[in-house]
Design a protein around this motif. Sequence first.
Motif, PDB file in Angstrom:
ATOM      1  N   VAL A  13      32.150  28.619  41.862  1.00 29.02           N
ATOM      2  CA  VAL A  13      32.194  29.642  40.821  1.00 29.02           C
ATOM      3  C   VAL A  13      31.246  30.753  41.257  1.00 29.02           C
ATOM      4  O   VAL A  13      30.053  30.525  41.445  1.00 29.02           O
ATOM      5  CB  VAL A  13      31.758  29.077  39.454  1.00 29.02           C
ATOM      6  N   SER A  14      31.789  31.929  41.436  1.00 23.34           N
ATOM      7  CA  SER A  14      30.991  33.040  41.951  1.00 23.34           C
ATOM      8  C   SER A  14      30.116  33.673  40.876  1.00 23.34           C
ATOM      9  O   SER A  14      30.459  33.713  39.701  1.00 23.34           O
ATOM     10  CB  SER A  14      31.919  34.121  42.521  1.00 23.34           C
ATOM     11  N   ARG A  15      29.025  34.205  41.338  1.00 23.49           N
ATOM     12  CA  ARG A  15      28.192  35.048  40.484  1.00 23.49           C
ATOM     13  C   ARG A  15      28.917  36.373  40.264  1.00 23.49           C
ATOM     14  O   ARG A  15      29.627  36.846  41.149  1.00 23.49           O
ATOM     15  CB  ARG A  15      26.848  35.322  41.163  1.00 23.49           C
ATOM     16  N   VAL A  16      28.733  36.948  39.085  1.00 21.58           N
ATOM     17  CA  VAL A  16      29.280  38.272  38.784  1.00 21.58           C
ATOM     18  C   VAL A  16      28.106  39.233  38.786  1.00 21.58           C
ATOM     19  O   VAL A  16      27.103  39.010  38.099  1.00 21.58           O
ATOM     20  CB  VAL A  16      29.992  38.295  37.414  1.00 21.58           C
ATOM     21  N   HIS A  17      28.243  40.292  39.566  1.00 24.59           N
ATOM     22  CA  HIS A  17      27.180  41.300  39.656  1.00 24.59           C
ATOM     23  C   HIS A  17      27.740  42.635  39.195  1.00 24.59           C
ATOM     24  O   HIS A  17      28.787  43.075  39.676  1.00 24.59           O
ATOM     25  CB  HIS A  17      26.655  41.409  41.085  1.00 24.59           C
ATOM     26  N   ILE A  18      27.044  43.269  38.262  1.00 23.14           N
ATOM     27  CA  ILE A  18      27.421  44.602  37.785  1.00 23.14           C
ATOM     28  C   ILE A  18      26.281  45.530  38.190  1.00 23.14           C
ATOM     29  O   ILE A  18      25.144  45.367  37.738  1.00 23.14           O
ATOM     30  CB  ILE A  18      27.649  44.604  36.268  1.00 23.14           C
ATOM     31  N   ASP A  19      26.591  46.480  39.062  1.00 23.61           N
ATOM     32  CA  ASP A  19      25.533  47.332  39.601  1.00 23.61           C
ATOM     33  C   ASP A  19      25.212  48.507  38.671  1.00 23.61           C
ATOM     34  O   ASP A  19      25.751  48.613  37.572  1.00 23.61           O
ATOM     35  CB  ASP A  19      25.868  47.784  41.023  1.00 23.61           C
ATOM     36  N   LYS A  20      24.338  49.392  39.121  1.00 22.87           N
ATOM     37  CA  LYS A  20      23.893  50.534  38.310  1.00 22.87           C
ATOM     38  C   LYS A  20      25.015  51.492  37.975  1.00 22.87           C
ATOM     39  O   LYS A  20      24.940  52.234  37.011  1.00 22.87           O
ATOM     40  CB  LYS A  20      22.763  51.273  39.028  1.00 22.87           C
ATOM     41  N   GLU A  21      26.066  51.476  38.776  1.00 18.81           N
ATOM     42  CA  GLU A  21      27.228  52.340  38.545  1.00 18.81           C
ATOM     43  C   GLU A  21      28.315  51.614  37.751  1.00 18.81           C
ATOM     44  O   GLU A  21      29.437  52.083  37.655  1.00 18.81           O
ATOM     45  CB  GLU A  21      27.811  52.803  39.888  1.00 18.81           C
ATOM     46  N   THR A  22      28.007  50.448  37.232  1.00 13.49           N
ATOM     47  CA  THR A  22      28.909  49.542  36.503  1.00 13.49           C
ATOM     48  C   THR A  22      30.068  49.040  37.362  1.00 13.49           C
ATOM     49  O   THR A  22      31.104  48.653  36.834  1.00 13.49           O
ATOM     50  CB  THR A  22      29.454  50.135  35.166  1.00 13.49           C
ATOM     51  N   ARG A  23      29.875  49.015  38.671  1.00 14.14           N
ATOM     52  CA  ARG A  23      30.881  48.401  39.543  1.00 14.14           C
ATOM     53  C   ARG A  23      30.721  46.893  39.453  1.00 14.14           C
ATOM     54  O   ARG A  23      29.605  46.389  39.373  1.00 14.14           O
ATOM     55  CB  ARG A  23      30.714  48.885  40.982  1.00 14.14           C
ATOM     56  N   ASN A  62      44.991  40.910  36.641  1.00 14.94           N
ATOM     57  CA  ASN A  62      45.559  41.328  37.923  1.00 14.94           C
ATOM     58  C   ASN A  62      44.464  41.710  38.913  1.00 14.94           C
ATOM     59  O   ASN A  62      44.500  41.318  40.084  1.00 14.94           O
ATOM     60  CB  ASN A  62      46.518  42.499  37.679  1.00 14.94           C
ATOM     61  N   ARG A  63      43.476  42.458  38.472  1.00 12.84           N
ATOM     62  CA  ARG A  63      42.407  42.932  39.361  1.00 12.84           C
ATOM     63  C   ARG A  63      41.480  41.791  39.780  1.00 12.84           C
ATOM     64  O   ARG A  63      41.042  41.722  40.925  1.00 12.84           O
ATOM     65  CB  ARG A  63      41.604  44.049  38.697  1.00 12.84           C
ATOM     66  N   LEU A  64      41.177  40.890  38.849  1.00  9.75           N
ATOM     67  CA  LEU A  64      40.323  39.747  39.181  1.00  9.75           C
ATOM     68  C   LEU A  64      41.033  38.778  40.123  1.00  9.75           C
ATOM     69  O   LEU A  64      40.412  38.199  41.011  1.00  9.75           O
ATOM     70  CB  LEU A  64      39.901  39.012  37.906  1.00  9.75           C
ATOM     71  N   LEU A  65      42.325  38.621  39.922  1.00  2.00           N
ATOM     72  CA  LEU A  65      43.130  37.711  40.738  1.00  2.00           C
ATOM     73  C   LEU A  65      43.052  38.071  42.215  1.00  2.00           C
ATOM     74  O   LEU A  65      43.006  37.194  43.073  1.00  2.00           O
ATOM     75  CB  LEU A  65      44.583  37.763  40.251  1.00  2.00           C
ATOM     76  N   LYS A  66      42.990  39.368  42.512  1.00  2.00           N
ATOM     77  CA  LYS A  66      42.931  39.821  43.902  1.00  2.00           C
ATOM     78  C   LYS A  66      41.663  39.360  44.611  1.00  2.00           C
ATOM     79  O   LYS A  66      41.657  39.169  45.815  1.00  2.00           O
ATOM     80  CB  LYS A  66      43.027  41.346  43.959  1.00  2.00           C
ATOM     81  N   VAL A  67      40.585  39.189  43.856  1.00  2.00           N
ATOM     82  CA  VAL A  67      39.313  38.794  44.462  1.00  2.00           C
ATOM     83  C   VAL A  67      39.032  37.304  44.264  1.00  2.00           C
ATOM     84  O   VAL A  67      38.594  36.618  45.179  1.00  2.00           O
ATOM     85  CB  VAL A  67      38.147  39.646  43.893  1.00  2.00           C
ATOM     86  N   ALA A  68      39.303  36.792  43.066  1.00  2.00           N
ATOM     87  CA  ALA A  68      38.961  35.400  42.759  1.00  2.00           C
ATOM     88  C   ALA A  68      40.026  34.414  43.221  1.00  2.00           C
ATOM     89  O   ALA A  68      39.711  33.278  43.556  1.00  2.00           O
ATOM     90  CB  ALA A  68      38.733  35.231  41.257  1.00  2.00           C
ATOM     91  N   GLY A  69      41.284  34.824  43.236  1.00  2.00           N
ATOM     92  CA  GLY A  69      42.372  33.912  43.569  1.00  2.00           C
ATOM     93  C   GLY A  69      42.780  33.094  42.350  1.00  2.00           C
ATOM     94  O   GLY A  69      42.003  32.924  41.416  1.00  2.00           O
ATOM     95  N   PRO A  70      43.999  32.572  42.366  1.00  2.00           N
ATOM     96  CA  PRO A  70      44.532  31.895  41.180  1.00  2.00           C
ATOM     97  C   PRO A  70      43.776  30.629  40.765  1.00  2.00           C
ATOM     98  O   PRO A  70      43.659  30.336  39.586  1.00  2.00           O
ATOM     99  CB  PRO A  70      45.973  31.558  41.563  1.00  2.00           C
ATOM    100  N   SER A  71      43.248  29.879  41.723  1.00  2.00           N
ATOM    101  CA  SER A  71      42.589  28.612  41.375  1.00  2.00           C
ATOM    102  C   SER A  71      41.250  28.809  40.656  1.00  2.00           C
ATOM    103  O   SER A  71      40.759  27.894  40.022  1.00  2.00           O
ATOM    104  CB  SER A  71      42.383  27.759  42.631  1.00  2.00           C
ATOM    105  N   ARG A  72      40.681  30.006  40.724  1.00  2.00           N
ATOM    106  CA  ARG A  72      39.379  30.243  40.101  1.00  2.00           C
ATOM    107  C   ARG A  72      39.437  31.197  38.909  1.00  2.00           C
ATOM    108  O   ARG A  72      38.417  31.502  38.313  1.00  2.00           O
ATOM    109  CB  ARG A  72      38.414  30.766  41.156  1.00  2.00           C
ATOM    110  N   MET A  73      40.634  31.647  38.555  1.00  2.00           N
ATOM    111  CA  MET A  73      40.777  32.620  37.471  1.00  2.00           C
ATOM    112  C   MET A  73      40.302  32.089  36.130  1.00  2.00           C
ATOM    113  O   MET A  73      39.859  32.862  35.276  1.00  2.00           O
ATOM    114  CB  MET A  73      42.238  33.074  37.360  1.00  2.00           C
ATOM    115  N   LYS A  74      40.367  30.771  35.930  1.00  2.00           N
ATOM    116  CA  LYS A  74      39.992  30.209  34.633  1.00  2.00           C
ATOM    117  C   LYS A  74      38.553  30.553  34.232  1.00  2.00           C
ATOM    118  O   LYS A  74      38.220  30.540  33.057  1.00  2.00           O
ATOM    119  CB  LYS A  74      40.191  28.694  34.629  1.00  2.00           C
TER     120      LYS A  74
END
Length: 193
Positions: free
Chosen positions: A53-63, A147-159
């Motif tokens: 399970v990846s960490r989620v990072h939101i930077d100063k530019e809200t990326r 759709n956007r998260l799927l491109k980075v996380a992949g289907p098995s980790r979307m939950k």
Amino acid sequence: MNDKAHISYHTARRFLIDLIKNNDFSGDDEIIKLLHSILQGKSCLNYFTDGVVSRVHIDKETRIFLLDYSDQEVKMPCLPKTVFLLFLIHPEGVNFKGMRAYLQELYNIYQIVMKKNIEADKIKQILGNLVDPMSNSIYEACSIIRNRLLKVAGPSRMKFYDITGKRGGCHHIKLDRELVTVEHEKLRKMMNR
């Protein structure tokens, strides 16, 4: 995965080819499994991060970044990003039909996410449509987020990252908020309330 080597693609390619040519990997099960998954068209990333399970990072530019999967930004238009951030702020969940109660908070997040000045009335119109129970706007925003998260996380980790819930009930993001870091000061204050 934070200790990535910073070498060019061509240098890495040449190094990999030399390594494969000059070494016998027949006794290394991990390398054999990895090469096998590559030959079957599976991603190397999935091999190394499956079940992580990846960490989620939101930077100063809200990326938004899923640091343990990729250094690629999870790009979203302003409205879906606003919705995603609202749900990150509220681990207890939000009922789609009761979103009008979050209108001011959505407005504040939208102003943070929006890179250019936009008239307040225009923002209120966009968000008014989002919180209208007769509109499909929230479902459209969630579809874009997925759709956007799927491109980075992949289907098995979307939950862990998807906004899910039962119709008529609360929707939420399952991700443990201990895995979320926020650099943007105003957004961080909203997360820590």
